[in-house]
Design an enzyme around this catalytic site. Structure first.
Site, PDB file in Angstrom:
ATOM      1  N   ASP A 263      20.682  -1.927  18.969  1.00 28.49           N
ATOM      2  CA  ASP A 263      19.442  -1.427  19.320  1.00 28.49           C
ATOM      3  C   ASP A 263      18.694  -1.747  17.943  1.00 28.49           C
ATOM      4  OD1 ASP A 263      17.551  -0.229  20.336  1.00 28.49           O
ATOM      5  OD2 ASP A 263      18.433   1.484  20.695  1.00 28.49           O
TER       6      ASP A 263
HETATM    7  C1  BGC Z   1      15.203   1.523  21.555  1.00 27.30           C
HETATM    8  C2  BGC Z   1      15.523   0.511  22.554  1.00 27.30           C
HETATM    9  C3  BGC Z   1      14.596  -0.589  22.715  1.00 27.30           C
HETATM   10  C4  BGC Z   1      14.388  -1.179  21.432  1.00 27.30           C
HETATM   11  C5  BGC Z   1      13.615  -2.370  20.933  1.00 27.30           C
HETATM   12  C6  BGC Z   1      14.639   0.871  20.360  1.00 27.30           C
HETATM   13  O1  BGC Z   1      14.080   1.869  19.676  1.00 27.30           O
HETATM   14  O2  BGC Z   1      16.284   2.310  21.611  1.00 27.30           O
HETATM   15  O3  BGC Z   1      15.605   0.840  24.014  1.00 27.30           O
HETATM   16  O4  BGC Z   1      15.016  -1.680  23.671  1.00 27.30           O
HETATM   17  O5  BGC Z   1      13.780   0.018  20.534  1.00 27.30           O
HETATM   18  O6  BGC Z   1      12.158  -2.021  21.317  1.00 27.30           O
END
Ligand code: BGC
Length: 742
Positions: A263
């Protein structure tokens, strides 16, 4: 490229190029026209390193993507194209209802069609990967991200997740109109204690496997090209370091060969969890867990060279990760066509095309849930000359997109409910009144989170006198009306990441408006805008009709007009329970018997002294504009053994006064087993159209696969014994027929 060519390419890469493939960078590295602007305080890669990066997040726009790709290929020693990734959660140019709403349709076909349209729009704009679907099981309405999910149930979430993967990817990722999917967040992010964002998760391996992993597995089995890890640490083990989960289960047991991406900076969050201390330690743990791409952080970049030099990791481990990235690029067809289907003109033409808008409009009634409709107040009649007062901030507010929405792609003028109704029924006897702003200064969210206050500044009423005056005006309208329709709910920034709430009610200012209106008019219809189940106990007691519209997207105003006046009927069903009070959270229908509420009895002895154990509105619940009667459940046989199929069927009769659609649900209960089993578990659903007065027979099949569970030894088994089969209109169904597994 053939696999052999990919291997040759890999063998030819320098160590720096390999590191580059594992590195995802942010759009902020690029200035106007896709020029690398070099390091700033937040960036640690130099221009040469940026030129090697395997992927980038958040670059939008066909022209810019083309520019960056062109320069990238030119500057990369092996001319390897970059991947462009983005969070496309519920539509790109055409914004559809939020995923939680989509799940309420109980129509995987709808979810698939939405994903297909999204892929079509996003792929011509140059994007390759969407970070969707999120298949975390969500049972706590306090968590702001429940809106991105398909709700509380593993079976339904699996079906919806698979539909989304198929819709995005089609049957060949190199074809036009496709996007690579990324199931997330592995695993069990939805279990954060108390709904606290990024918080603690602690679940046993049995429950993890039984309830939380199946939806990710279903997505992986359906071919999701990527999987993303969670920010959380289950039982103290950060996801990116969880070798058992990421390697033993995902890779060895499930045989998943797709790319694993962290993530956003979740490698850093490993440090925040207090597990590893240095970048090198993070990198070692993640690489050993077979994490391939690091999103927007530099632990691999900083740590892997040192680890390799010290012999703490091997080049084979790095190669395995790089190969998965190259394979993904290959699946996307990027080696043959680095620009894929990037086409500025097509991208423009596809913005809000009529077909997509029609799908978006249709999706509104298919995903909205009618919870209550006393005196058949709905649908309204525009021609009977009764006076209808439309009151509430969402009568005038056109942005009904909800959290995680892309707001800069659409071309059409957004319509509010006021305009949509006036256009459709110019001669209606209507009044329209905002009643109040979406938020007041007293909203608890501002007390502890000033950042939020800034981002919603335009929606906050600061003037106490104006607040009073507006409400008083709305009350006047309500007093003079036969029926009041109140369009109220959360602000669009109250859902998504970092939006956990402890008060899950509508904003205070709107509750004040509701209470004042309700004093003077008994015939209230509430249209609720929400990212999560809200505590609506007071509202649902006082209003005669309640439609949960969630956040319906770009065609919200027309879609809601369809439902209010009966051109279409709401046919959605809840996929998360609505609690009586926030104190019941987490709450879910597939709960367990307790020591003092035996599985054989239909009542609960244990519970709260001030609240029932059951929710205010349960999973699967919802009405439409006609009614259905269920006949007796019939089973094709009394026993079932491995390899056999049992059919369960029921007659459904439309006993109301219009044609309608019913969502027939099948649940099972295994009353005595090696481990305590849920009181009910969804194992089948069918949405059927039934004409007025007609009876249809609805059939489901069950096999021993549907009855399997993890026992004490963690074997996945189906035991001999009694199974109860419930078929009904929601998870509170009581009627069942039983058979024996032998
Ligand atoms: C979120 C994800 C997301 C990623 C990219 C993160 O903070 O948990 O779900 O895909 O950011 O934007």
């Amino acid at each position: 490229m053939t696999e052999k060519q990919l291997k040759e390419l890999l063998a030819d890469l320098t160590f720096e190029e390999k590191l580059g493939e594992l590195q995802q960078i942010t759009n902020t590295y690029f200035g106007e026209n896709g020029i690398v602007t070099g390091s700033d305080a937040r960036h640690i890669l130099n221009e040469d390193e940026v030129n090697l990066a395997g992927s980038v997040i958040n670059v939008v726009g066909p022209a810019k993507i083309r520019e960056i790709q062109e320069k990238h290929i030119k500057n990369h020693p092996h001319h390897i194209p970059m991947m462009f990734m983005f969070d496309i959660i519920h539509g790109f140019a055409t914004i559809f209802p939020i995923p939680l709403a989509q799940s309420c349709s109980f129509e995987p076909d709808l979810v698939e069609a939405i994903a297909r349209e999204t892929a079509r729009e996003a792929s011509v704009s140059g994007l390759h990967v969407t970070f969707s679907p999120m298949v975390d099981i969500c049972r706590d309405a306090r968590w702001g991200r429940v809106m991105e999910s398909y709700g509380e149930d593993p079976y339904l979430t699996s079906k919806m997740g698979v539909a989304a993967v198929k819709g995005y990817q089609g049957d060949d990722l190199s074809k036009e109109g496709t996007l690579a999917a990324c199931v997330k967040h592995f695993a069990a992010y939805g279990l954060v204690e108390g709904g606290r964002e990024y918080g603690v998760v602690d679940t046993s391996e049995r429950f993890l496997r039984q309830y939380y992993l199946p939806a990710y597995k279903a997505g992986c089995d359906a071919g999701s090209a990527l999987i993303m890890s969670a920010f959380t640490a289950n039982a103290g083990v950060p996801a990116d370091a969880d070798k058992h989960l990421m390697s033993d289960i995902l890779r060895d047991e499930w045989g998943y060969e797709g790319a694993h991406i962290t993530d956003y900076g979740s490698t850093r969050t490993m440090k925040s969890h207090g597990v590893p201390e240095t970048d090198a330690q993070v990198a070692k743990l993640a690489l050993e867990a077979q994490v391939d791409i690091e999103m927007c952080l530099y632990c691999y970049h900083n740590g892997l060279p040192e680890l390799l030099e010290k012999g703490e990791i091997t080049m084979e481990q790095i190669d395995r990760a790089v190969m998965r990235v190259l394979q993904l690029k290959n699946k996307l067809g990027l080696f043959e066509n680095p620009y894929r289907y990037t086409d500025a003109q097509k991208s423009d033409e596809l913005k809000n095309n009529p077909e997509a808008l029609a799908l978006a409009q249709d999706a509104v009634s298919r995903s909205s849930v009618l919870l209550k409709n006393e005196d058949k107040l709905l649908p309204l009649n525009a021609n009977d000359n009764k006076k209808i007062a439309f009151i509430g901030p969402y009568v005038e507010e056109p942005d009904m997109f909800g959290g995680w929405s892309i707001r800069h792609q659409y071309k059409i003028d957004l319509k509010n409910i006021h305009t949509a109704i006036n256009e459709r029924y110019p001669n209606g006897n209507f009044t329209f009144n905002e009643g109040c702003m979406l938020l007041g200064e007293d909203e608890p969210m501002f007390k502890f989170n000033p950042r939020r206050a800034k981002s919603v500044a335009n929606y906050v009423e600061h003037d106490a006198a104006a607040r009073k005056e507006k409400i008083a005006k709305a009350v006047e309208d309500a007093r003079n009306a036969d029926v009041v329709v109140m369009c109220i709910g959360e602000h669009t920034l109250m859902g998504g990441e970092l939006t956990s709430r402890t008060h899950i009610e509508i904003p205070l200012i709107q509750k004040e408006l509701f209470d004042a209106v309700e004093e003077v008019n008994d015939n209230i219809v509430v249209v609720l805008f929400n990212h999560r189940p809200l505590d609506i106990s007071d509202i649902s007691e006082k209003a005669k009709a309640v439609i949960v519209a969630w956040f319906p997207g770009i065609m919200a105003a027309d879609g809601i007009t369809d439902m209010l006046f009966g051109e279409k009927a709401p046919t959605g069903r809840l996929t998360m329970c609505f609690p009586h009070t926030v104190g019941q959270c987490p709450i879910y229908y597939a709960n367990f018997p307790t020591s003092h509420s035996p599985v054989t009895e239909d009542f609960f002895v244990t519970g709260y002294i001030d609240c029932p154990l059951t929710p205010l509105y349960t999973f699967g619940e919802g009405m439409t504009y006609t009614e259905f009667e269920y006949g007796e459940i019939k089973l094709s046989k009394e026993t079932l053994s491995e390899g056999e199929t049992l059919t369960a069927s029921v007659d459904i009769t439309n006993v109301g006064d219009r044609d309608g659609v019913e969502t027939v649900q099948l649940y099972i209960r295994d009353p005595y087993a090696a481990v305590s089993r849920p009181l009910k578990e969804l194992k089948g659903f069918k949405k059927v159209a039934v004409k007025k007065g007609e009876t249809v027979n609805v059939e489901f099949t069950l096999t021993t696969e549907d009855l399997k569970f993890y026992n004490v030894e963690l074997d996945y088994i189906c035991e001999p014994g009694e199974i109860q089969v419930f078929i009904g209109k929601d998870s509170a169904v009581k009627e069942h027929a039983d058979f024996q597994v032998i």
